[in-house]
Enzyme design. Structure first.
Site, PDB file in Angstrom:
ATOM      1  N   TYR A 170       0.112  72.874 113.940  1.00 46.21           N
ATOM      2  CA  TYR A 170       0.219  73.432 115.291  1.00 46.21           C
ATOM      3  C   TYR A 170       1.424  74.370 115.376  1.00 46.21           C
ATOM      4  CZ  TYR A 170       1.468  73.710 120.234  1.00 46.21           C
ATOM      5  OH  TYR A 170       1.833  74.170 121.472  1.00 46.21           O
TER       6      TYR A 170
HETATM    7  P1  NAD Z   1      -4.204  72.598 127.770  1.00 48.76           P
HETATM    8  O1  NAD Z   1      -4.919  72.111 126.569  1.00 48.76           O
HETATM    9  O2  NAD Z   1      -4.251  71.762 129.007  1.00 48.76           O
HETATM   10  O3  NAD Z   1      -4.677  74.067 128.145  1.00 48.76           O
HETATM   11  C1  NAD Z   1      -5.235  74.959 127.221  1.00 48.76           C
HETATM   12  C2  NAD Z   1      -6.596  75.391 127.756  1.00 48.76           C
HETATM   13  O4  NAD Z   1      -7.112  76.386 126.889  1.00 48.76           O
HETATM   14  C3  NAD Z   1      -7.609  74.258 127.804  1.00 48.76           C
HETATM   15  O5  NAD Z   1      -8.162  74.141 129.101  1.00 48.76           O
HETATM   16  C4  NAD Z   1      -8.665  74.665 126.782  1.00 48.76           C
HETATM   17  O6  NAD Z   1      -9.970  74.301 127.196  1.00 48.76           O
HETATM   18  C5  NAD Z   1      -8.483  76.155 126.701  1.00 48.76           C
HETATM   19  N1  NAD Z   1      -8.848  76.709 125.388  1.00 48.76           N
HETATM   20  C6  NAD Z   1      -8.506  76.235 124.171  1.00 48.76           C
HETATM   21  N2  NAD Z   1      -9.003  77.014 123.212  1.00 48.76           N
HETATM   22  C7  NAD Z   1      -9.675  78.010 123.829  1.00 48.76           C
HETATM   23  C8  NAD Z   1     -10.412  79.124 123.362  1.00 48.76           C
HETATM   24  N3  NAD Z   1     -10.573  79.353 122.060  1.00 48.76           N
HETATM   25  N4  NAD Z   1     -10.976  79.955 124.276  1.00 48.76           N
HETATM   26  C9  NAD Z   1     -10.844  79.711 125.599  1.00 48.76           C
HETATM   27  N5  NAD Z   1     -10.150  78.675 126.088  1.00 48.76           N
HETATM   28  C10 NAD Z   1      -9.585  77.827 125.218  1.00 48.76           C
HETATM   29  O7  NAD Z   1      -2.688  72.822 127.313  1.00 48.76           O
HETATM   30  P2  NAD Z   1      -1.380  73.165 128.187  1.00 48.76           P
HETATM   31  O8  NAD Z   1      -0.470  72.003 128.083  1.00 48.76           O
HETATM   32  O9  NAD Z   1      -1.758  73.706 129.513  1.00 48.76           O
HETATM   33  O10 NAD Z   1      -0.766  74.317 127.290  1.00 48.76           O
HETATM   34  C11 NAD Z   1      -0.841  75.703 127.625  1.00 48.76           C
HETATM   35  C12 NAD Z   1      -0.200  76.501 126.510  1.00 48.76           C
HETATM   36  O11 NAD Z   1       1.155  76.119 126.357  1.00 48.76           O
HETATM   37  C13 NAD Z   1      -0.845  76.294 125.140  1.00 48.76           C
HETATM   38  O12 NAD Z   1      -0.800  77.526 124.453  1.00 48.76           O
HETATM   39  C14 NAD Z   1       0.071  75.294 124.466  1.00 48.76           C
HETATM   40  O13 NAD Z   1       0.026  75.397 123.058  1.00 48.76           O
HETATM   41  C15 NAD Z   1       1.415  75.741 125.016  1.00 48.76           C
HETATM   42  N6  NAD Z   1       2.433  74.683 125.029  1.00 48.76           N
HETATM   43  C16 NAD Z   1       2.293  73.586 125.829  1.00 48.76           C
HETATM   44  C17 NAD Z   1       3.280  72.610 125.841  1.00 48.76           C
HETATM   45  C18 NAD Z   1       3.190  71.382 126.702  1.00 48.76           C
HETATM   46  O14 NAD Z   1       4.041  70.518 126.613  1.00 48.76           O
HETATM   47  N7  NAD Z   1       2.194  71.234 127.587  1.00 48.76           N
HETATM   48  C19 NAD Z   1       4.425  72.752 125.028  1.00 48.76           C
HETATM   49  C20 NAD Z   1       4.536  73.883 124.228  1.00 48.76           C
HETATM   50  C21 NAD Z   1       3.548  74.845 124.250  1.00 48.76           C
END
Ligand code: NAD
Length: 366
Positions: A170
């Site tokens: 990741y």
């Molecule tokens: P999440 O999984 O709730 O949201 C991601 C969304 O993207 C999901 O609803 C999923 O269905 C959609 N998705 C995934 N692959 C896809 C694709 N190929 N095409 C279209 N849609 C797709 O995650 P989150 O916690 O809301 O995270 C948002 C972003 O922040 C992500 O990029 C994640 O890597 C990053 N991030 C999150 C955290 C955290 O603690 N929540 C920390 C660091 C980075």
């Protein structure tokens, strides 16, 4: 047709000089919150999400229902679908993209590595390709991650620190995203801003994250695994409340300069920025559990494991002075306050009656 009309209605700003933002991952945790915040201040928002089942898709649909009450449309589609993305950019002149769609989670990468490559690398490249060909070219703000600091032990992490020791696939794909962004900025003049989020939590959060499943398991009386090293303080997270992250995302969008390229033909210097968005105050995992026990008024059954989990970085701590300098980012919610709001949401959403067994309520008319 009707589809295009609906799409424009969602994406056109309702305030003078407002933005028109494509939010990818809009049915996700951070995406749903950011979409609502943008819409509330009068910007146009169009969501895109593939509603995958990495975690309970009914939670994604519930977020979508919430957004639709605020006239925000989420198109069901994949960021790898080039014709779909091209069509969206044809119908709407997006000024900005808030790119949050990704395969998140550290552990799942050992089960399904290809999904990380598909969404976080190939999908990101596809989005950048379509964006660079769009007229106008949107400014792009995208989610990177604190995980890029990997095994680095210099704390607190600042943006100049090394990011060449990822501890999970990741993290490696998020790091790759930053390098890929550099090339699109360099060659095509795309304005790109990467945000390194630090462990985001709050209402409508992700069921695969510890604070969420600890809450669930404590309520259900199940044993939770608590990973700690010999010195318990060594395993800590810079937990960051969702409202602070939303402010950071909007601040980054507001200060993003325009892209300078034009369909790949002209080049020129454009913005390329990367920021930490954290809380600047790491909390040991044991403390997280203690706060939850207090809020739930329940004792957790703990199974303590004296080593960090595979793929995890033991200790994260953000220095956010760069984001503060450039767009006034200042986290204001401590973990106890934020978890209180999370637990309140959790109890309401899942219909849990704390201190009262759920079975007692079966006769309810609902
Ligand atoms: P999440 O999984 O709730 O949201 C991601 C969304 O993207 C999901 O609803 C999923 O269905 C959609 N998705 C995934 N692959 C896809 C694709 N190929 N095409 C279209 N849609 C797709 O995650 P989150 O916690 O809301 O995270 C948002 C972003 O922040 C992500 O990029 C994640 O890597 C990053 N991030 C999150 C955290 C955290 O603690 N929540 C920390 C660091 C980075």
């Amino acid at each position: 047709g009707a589809w295009e009309k609906q799409l424009r209605h969602s994406a056109v700003p309702r305030r003078p000089n407002g933005m028109s933002v494509l939010v990818t991952g809009a049915a996700g945790f951070v995406g749903a919150h950011c979409s609502l915040a943008l819409k509330k201040r009068g910007d146009g928002v169009l969501g895109l999400d593939n509603f995958n089942d990495y975690y309970d898709p009914s939670l994604k649909r519930a977020r979508q229902d919430l957004l639709s009450k605020h006239q925000i449309l989420i198109i069901k589609g994949d960021i790898n679908d080039t014709p779909l993305l091209t069509k969206l950019f044809d119908v709407v002149s997006f000024t900005h993209v808030l790119h949050l769609a990704a395969q998140a989670g550290v552990r799942y990468a050992m089960q399904n590595p290809q999904s990380y490559v598909a969404s976080n690398i190939a999908g990101f490249v596809n989005l950048l390709e379509v964006s660079k060909n769009a007229n106008p070219q949107p400014a792009i703000v995208w989610a990177s991650s604190s995980s890029v600091y990997g095994l680095n032990t210099e704390n607190p992490f600042s943006e100049v620190h090394r990011t060449d020791q990822p501890a999970s696939l990741y993290a490696a794909t998020k790091k790759a995203g930053e390098e890929i962004a550099h090339t699109y900025n360099h060659i095509y003049g795309l304005s790109l801003t990467g945000l390194r989020f630090f462990t985001v939590y709050g209402p409508w959060g992700r069921p695969d994250m510890a604070y969420f499943f600890f809450t669930k398991d404590i309520i259900q009386g199940k044993t939770i695994n608590v990973y700690q090293t010999q010195e318990e303080k060594q395993v800590a997270r810079d937990f960051t409340y969702i409202d602070d992250i939303v402010k950071g995302c909007l601040g980054a969008l507001d200060t993003a300069e325009k892209s300078t390229g034009s369909g790949g033909k002209k080049r020129g210097p454009a913005q390329l920025r990367v920021y930490n968005l954290g809380n600047t105050s790491p909390v040991p995992v044991g403390k997280l559990v203690a706060i939850l026990e207090g809020l739930l008024n329940l004792k957790a059954k703990k199974h303590v494991i004296k080593m960090p989990r595979n793929g995890d970085v033991p200790y994260t701590h953000a220095n956010v002075s760069l984001a503060y300098k450039d767009f006034g980012y200042k986290p204001t919610t401590d973990l106890a306050t934020g978890l209180r709001k999370f637990v309140k949401w959790y109890v309401g959403y899942y219909g849990v009656h704390l201190g009262v067994k759920r079975e007692n309520h079966h006769g309810d008319s609902a």
